[in-house]
Design a protein around this motif. Structure first.
Motif, short mmCIF file in Angstrom:
data_model
loop_
_atom_site.label_atom_id
_atom_site.label_comp_id
_atom_site.label_asym_id
_atom_site.label_seq_id
_atom_site.Cartn_x
_atom_site.Cartn_y
_atom_site.Cartn_z
N UNK A 167 -80.02 5.43 -11.53
CA UNK A 167 -81.34 5.05 -12.06
C UNK A 167 -81.20 4.46 -13.46
N UNK A 168 -80.29 5.04 -14.25
CA UNK A 168 -80.06 4.52 -15.61
C UNK A 168 -79.41 3.13 -15.54
N UNK A 169 -78.49 2.96 -14.60
CA UNK A 169 -77.83 1.65 -14.45
C UNK A 169 -78.87 0.58 -14.07
N UNK A 170 -79.84 0.96 -13.25
CA UNK A 170 -80.90 0.00 -12.87
C UNK A 170 -81.73 -0.37 -14.10
N UNK A 171 -82.03 0.66 -14.91
CA UNK A 171 -82.83 0.41 -16.11
C UNK A 171 -82.08 -0.56 -17.06
N UNK A 172 -80.79 -0.33 -17.22
CA UNK A 172 -79.98 -1.21 -18.09
C UNK A 172 -79.95 -2.62 -17.48
N UNK A 173 -79.76 -2.69 -16.17
CA UNK A 173 -79.70 -3.99 -15.47
C UNK A 173 -81.00 -4.76 -15.66
N UNK A 174 -82.13 -4.05 -15.63
CA UNK A 174 -83.43 -4.72 -15.82
C UNK A 174 -83.67 -5.08 -17.28
N UNK A 175 -82.94 -4.41 -18.18
CA UNK A 175 -83.18 -4.63 -19.62
C UNK A 175 -82.39 -5.81 -20.17
N UNK A 176 -81.15 -5.99 -19.69
CA UNK A 176 -80.31 -7.06 -20.26
C UNK A 176 -80.34 -8.30 -19.36
N UNK A 177 -80.12 -9.45 -20.00
CA UNK A 177 -80.19 -10.71 -19.24
C UNK A 177 -78.85 -11.05 -18.58
N UNK A 178 -77.78 -10.37 -19.01
CA UNK A 178 -76.46 -10.70 -18.45
C UNK A 178 -76.19 -9.82 -17.22
N UNK A 179 -75.36 -10.31 -16.28
CA UNK A 179 -75.08 -9.51 -15.09
C UNK A 179 -74.38 -8.20 -15.42
N UNK A 180 -74.84 -7.12 -14.76
CA UNK A 180 -74.14 -5.84 -14.85
C UNK A 180 -73.30 -5.67 -13.58
N UNK A 181 -72.10 -5.13 -13.76
CA UNK A 181 -71.19 -4.92 -12.63
C UNK A 181 -70.92 -3.42 -12.56
N UNK A 182 -71.24 -2.85 -11.41
CA UNK A 182 -71.13 -1.39 -11.26
C UNK A 182 -69.80 -0.94 -10.70
#
Ligand code: KIV
Length: 280
Positions: A187-202
């Motif tokens: 859930x926190x990773x989703x929040x970070x993903x929605x917050x930053x404009x750059x791609x997040x890689x899990x």
């Protein structure tokens, strides 16, 4: 087609997931590249899965250069990111610039990855300003395993979750093109993903990141020392290899291998002349 950091940004915008795999040699890089995986990470996990160390800490710049060169010879399309090993960027910004330069100039990486958030944001800014794309890495940062008291999920408390969001924002501001989130609650990773404009890689941070990364040896069932919860085995190559090796040993012992199809022949006439020469 050579994948660029723009392609990855556009994939995030289009909601297209970014599959990523680690590679450490020519043959695996070629296999990964030819099925169209856009991003290859020459991870410092090579310390464990290739070199047999207990952690990533002993990995050197020499190791990273050696393996990144091999991966870059095997790949024609994927964007290659090379990990900056422990102590290659933490001491001074000058060291970091120098070492990032070596990974690109000498080893053939297109980008580098380093661990940390706010604490490395100035270093990231300086590397990016030289024209080298940087990938961030927050959450469980294996180079800090001793400080973290082990390989544990990060960001479970309010303060540590807030700190991870701030780290991600700082990295984005410093110019990273992407951020690895390792072992962060989904859930926190989703929040970070929605917050930053750059791609997040899990890796171990759930399905809502923009991409996923897996360690080649873990996902293919090659590495047997340890299997993290987040690693999914898509094959059992260790078992296949073991069976193949046993068949080889058995055929050699029984004289079944090599047969004629795996041997080279000489012309009969040449052989006969040789025999008569030896007799005289
Ligand atoms: O070194 C590595 O393979 C990594 C991944 C686990 C993200 O950093």
């Amino acid at each position: 087609m050579q994948i660029t950091i723009d392609h990855l940004r556009n994939m995030k915008k289009a909601g297209e997931k970014i599959p990523t795999i680690t590679a450490y040699d020519y043959t695996s890089a070629k296999l990964i590249d030819q099925i169209g995986i856009p991003l290859i990470l020459v991870g410092d996990t090579l310390g464990q899965v290739v070199l047999g160390y207990g952690s990533t800490l002993p990995v050197t710049m020499q190791d990273m250069v050696h393996h990144t060169k091999a991966v870059s010879r095997g790949s024609t399309n994927a964007l290659i990111v090379a990990d900056m090993p422990f102590m290659s960027y933490q001491i001074t910004v000058e060291d970091a610039l120098w070492n990032a330069g070596i990974l690109v100039k000498e080893a053939g990486a297109h980008a580098v990855k380093l661990e940390g958030g706010i604490s490395v944001s100035e270093t990231v800014k300086r590397i990016v300003s030289t024209g080298i794309p940087v990938m961030g890495h927050i959450g469980l940062t294996p180079q800090s395993v001793n400080q973290l008291s082990g390989y544990k999920v990060q960001g479970k408390t309010l303060d540590s979750a807030k700190a991870l969001v701030e780290d991600a924002k700082a990295l984005e501001q410093s110019g990273v093109f992407s951020i690895v989130l390792e072992c962060v609650p989904a859930e926190l990773a989703k929040l970070i993903t929605d917050t930053v404009s750059v791609p997040t890689i899990s890796i171990g941070s759930g399905k809502d990141c923009d991409g996923q990364v897996q360690v080649f040896h873990d996902m293919l069932g090659l590495f047997q020392d340890f299997k993290p919860k987040h690693a999914k085995k898509y094959s059992n190559l260790a078992e296949n290899i073991e069976n193949a090796l046993k068949s080889y040993v058995s055929e050699v012992k029984q004289g079944i291998f090599p047969d004629d199809s795996h041997s080279y022949q000489i012309k009969k006439a040449v052989l006969e002349e040789l025999r008569s020469d030896l007799k005289s």
